[in-house]
Scaffold this motif. Structure first.
Motif, PDB file in Angstrom:
ATOM      1  N   LEU A   8     -11.139  -4.410  57.163  1.00  0.00           N
ATOM      2  CA  LEU A   8     -10.933  -3.264  58.125  1.00  0.00           C
ATOM      3  C   LEU A   8     -10.408  -3.783  59.618  1.00  0.00           C
ATOM      4  CD1 LEU A   8     -14.435  -1.748  57.187  1.00  0.00           C
ATOM      5  CD2 LEU A   8     -11.766  -0.938  56.316  1.00  0.00           C
ATOM      6  N   THR A   9     -10.230  -5.245  59.762  1.00  0.00           N
ATOM      7  CA  THR A   9      -9.945  -5.705  60.665  1.00  0.00           C
ATOM      8  C   THR A   9      -9.280  -7.011  60.748  1.00  0.00           C
ATOM      9  OG1 THR A   9     -10.424  -6.212  63.119  1.00  0.00           O
ATOM     10  CG2 THR A   9     -11.925  -7.184  61.395  1.00  0.00           C
ATOM     11  N   GLY A  10      -8.462  -7.568  61.356  1.00  0.00           N
ATOM     12  CA  GLY A  10      -7.949  -8.786  61.264  1.00  0.00           C
ATOM     13  C   GLY A  10      -8.688 -10.097  61.687  1.00  0.00           C
ATOM     14  N   THR A  19      -4.976  -9.760  57.929  1.00  0.00           N
ATOM     15  CA  THR A  19      -4.774  -8.518  58.876  1.00  0.00           C
ATOM     16  C   THR A  19      -5.550  -7.179  58.180  1.00  0.00           C
ATOM     17  OG1 THR A  19      -2.730  -7.906  58.106  1.00  0.00           O
ATOM     18  CG2 THR A  19      -2.651  -9.619  59.622  1.00  0.00           C
ATOM     19  N   ARG A  20      -5.509  -5.894  58.924  1.00  0.00           N
ATOM     20  CA  ARG A  20      -6.148  -4.965  58.322  1.00  0.00           C
ATOM     21  C   ARG A  20      -5.482  -4.403  57.222  1.00  0.00           C
ATOM     22  NH1 ARG A  20      -6.767   0.895  61.444  1.00  0.00           N
ATOM     23  NH2 ARG A  20      -8.185   1.578  59.855  1.00  0.00           N
ATOM     24  N   LEU A  39     -16.187  -5.768  58.797  1.00  0.00           N
ATOM     25  CA  LEU A  39     -15.069  -6.521  58.993  1.00  0.00           C
ATOM     26  C   LEU A  39     -14.169  -5.875  57.701  1.00  0.00           C
ATOM     27  CD1 LEU A  39     -16.188  -9.901  60.146  1.00  0.00           C
ATOM     28  CD2 LEU A  39     -15.220  -8.003  61.547  1.00  0.00           C
TER      29      LEU A  39
END
Length: 84
Positions: A8-10, A19-20, A39
């Motif tokens: 969900l995030t890098g 990365t996402r 995350l």
């Protein structure tokens, strides 16, 4: 047991660079920490169920540890009050 996640995030570091939206496969403990921290999310229902159960286990352990710490602090305060 490996759990497949969708990020969900890098994140990047010495052993990871995602990365996402990237897929990421890891063990159950790390998957639970990542999902709990917002995350990542599990990619399939079997993984999601395993992660939910692990998170519940982690939270129960944390609650027990907090309760034990509170009990210890209360006993220490009681002993300190008795000395006065």
């Amino acid at each position: 047991m490996k759990i497949d996640l969708t990020m969900l995030t890098g994140m990047s570091g010495p052993k990871i660079n995602v990365t996402r939206g990237d897929p990421y496969s890891t063990d159950l403990d790390e998957a639970a920490r990542m999902v709990r921290g917002g995350l990542a999310q599990a990619s399939d229902t079997k993984g999601a169920k395993a992660v939910e159960e692990k998170i519940a286990e982690m939270e129960a352990e944390e609650a027990a540890a907090a309760e034990a710490a509170e009990k210890k602090a209360a006993e220490a305060a009681k002993k300190a009050a008795a000395k006065k």
